[in-house]
Write an enzyme that holds these catalytic residues in place. Structure first.
Site, PDB file in Angstrom:
ATOM      1  CG  ASP A  46      32.687  40.965  29.782  1.00 14.78           C
ATOM      2  OD1 ASP A  46      32.881  42.057  30.344  1.00 14.78           O
ATOM      3  OD2 ASP A  46      32.068  40.027  30.339  1.00 14.78           O
ATOM      4  CB  SER A  47      32.962  46.744  28.695  1.00 11.52           C
ATOM      5  OG  SER A  47      34.348  46.842  28.476  1.00 11.52           O
ATOM      6  CG  ASP A  85      36.529  40.675  31.179  1.00 10.23           C
ATOM      7  OD1 ASP A  85      36.820  40.138  32.261  1.00 10.23           O
ATOM      8  OD2 ASP A  85      35.792  41.683  31.094  1.00 10.23           O
ATOM      9  CE  LYS A 115      37.585  42.354  34.402  1.00  6.36           C
ATOM     10  NZ  LYS A 115      36.195  41.862  34.499  1.00  6.36           N
ATOM     11  CD  GLU A 117      31.584  40.057  35.394  1.00  8.10           C
ATOM     12  OE1 GLU A 117      30.439  39.716  35.754  1.00  8.10           O
ATOM     13  OE2 GLU A 117      31.790  40.863  34.458  1.00  8.10           O
ATOM     14  CD  GLU A 184      31.760  47.228  37.113  1.00  5.93           C
ATOM     15  OE1 GLU A 184      32.442  46.254  36.753  1.00  5.93           O
ATOM     16  OE2 GLU A 184      30.967  47.837  36.357  1.00  5.93           O
TER      17      GLU A 184
END
Ligand code: KIV
Length: 297
Positions: A46-47, A85, A115, A117, A184
């Site tokens: 999602d960057s 993501d 993925k 978070e 991270e």
């Protein structure tokens, strides 16, 4: 399928002490190059909210946008394991929504895993996604979707209490069924401890050399943005300079009328006058077969 990297390959790489090479990708052209270069895993991160869309965070990225980019990347990849993501608010509201959205990234986006978070608080959600047969990669430490909670993009786990929490979260995520974990923005000593405690691979970004693998945003290590120079990124190329230089050369030749040259131009034996009232010759078999936009004919 035979040589394709799977979640099992990644675990075997950890067991063999071989480092996992992961990169982000957002479109088919980059995905093709990075796959050819030997990426083990490719994250449609999602960057993209920042490097593709130009936002100052990942928060505006939507599920539909993630599905779109995942589809482009998975279409182009032959070998790497592709991960999609889960964007902000696609898994935080309820486990039901999380399972449905994870399923979309697999069925519509074509990825092999998702993925998300967060720590212990997402253990139940992760178990439910895994029970729906979608492998989940965890993400701890500096989690960009929590930028407001963290008070900025700051290294996490520097004090004893935070470090213990990250270690506890990592164990909880492994127990919940995660097959791998991104670490991270954490101190390298903490990343080493987490990596030693888990049997699933850790993949670090700004987490030091002791992780089982490394990931970087492709636009960062390729040097696409000269203004972005965080400590954890090493630039392996200056693509900003290469692309700018090539574009300037193109413009200069257009202005100097040296491009297109004869070899870039199509010719006709039958057309002698540019302005003519006559009907054009009918097209011959094969006349239309030119290569356009990199698509082979
Ligand atoms: O979105 C992303 O690109 C990521 C990587 C930085 C791990 O989460």
């Amino acid at each position: 399928m035979k040589d394709q990297v799977t979640i099992h390959t990644l675990r075997k790489l950890k067991q063999a002490g071989q480092k996992i090479c992961m990169v982000t990708a957002y479109d088919a052209t980059f995905a093709h190059i990075l796959d050819e270069a030997g990426a083990d895993a490719m994250l449609v991160g999602d960057s993209l909210g920042m490097v593709i869309q130009g936002n100052d965070s990942t928060l505006p990225v939507t599920m539909d946008q993630m599905v779109y980019h995942c589809r482009m990347v998975s279409r182009a990849v032959r070998r790497a394991h592709v991960i999609g993501d889960m964007p902000f608010m696609s898994y935080q509201v309820s486990s039901e929504e999380a399972v449905r959205n994870a399923g979309r990234l697999v069925s519509e986006g074509g990825v092999g895993a998702v993925k998300l978070e967060g720590g212990e608080e997402f253990a139940e959600t992760i178990s439910r996604i895994v029970r729906a047969s979608v492998p989940v990669m965890g993400h701890l430490g500096l989690t960009p979707q929590s930028v407001h909670k963290m008070g900025g993009y700051v290294v996490q786990g520097k004090d004893e209490q935070q470090a213990r929490k990250i270690l506890r979260d990592a164990i909880a995520l492994e127990q919940a069924g995660c097959y791998a974990l991104v670490l991270e923005g954490v101190p390298m000593e903490l990343a080493a401890q987490v990596t030693g405690r888990l049997s699933i691979p850790t993949i670090g970004i700004g987490a030091g050399v002791h992780c089982d693998g490394q990931v970087l945003v492709c636009y960062d290590f390729l040097g696409m943005n000269p203004d972005f120079k965080p400590k954890f990124v090493k630039r392996y190329a200056d693509l900003f300079g290469v692309i700018k230089g090539a574009t300037e050369a193109f413009f200069s030749e257009v202005r100097g009328q040296t491009f297109p040259a004869e070899e870039h131009s199509f010719k006709s034996k039958t057309i002698h006058l540019v302005a003519s009232n006559k009907d054009p010759e009918p097209a011959q078999e094969g006349d239309h077969k030119v290569q356009v936009y990199g698509v082979p004919v």
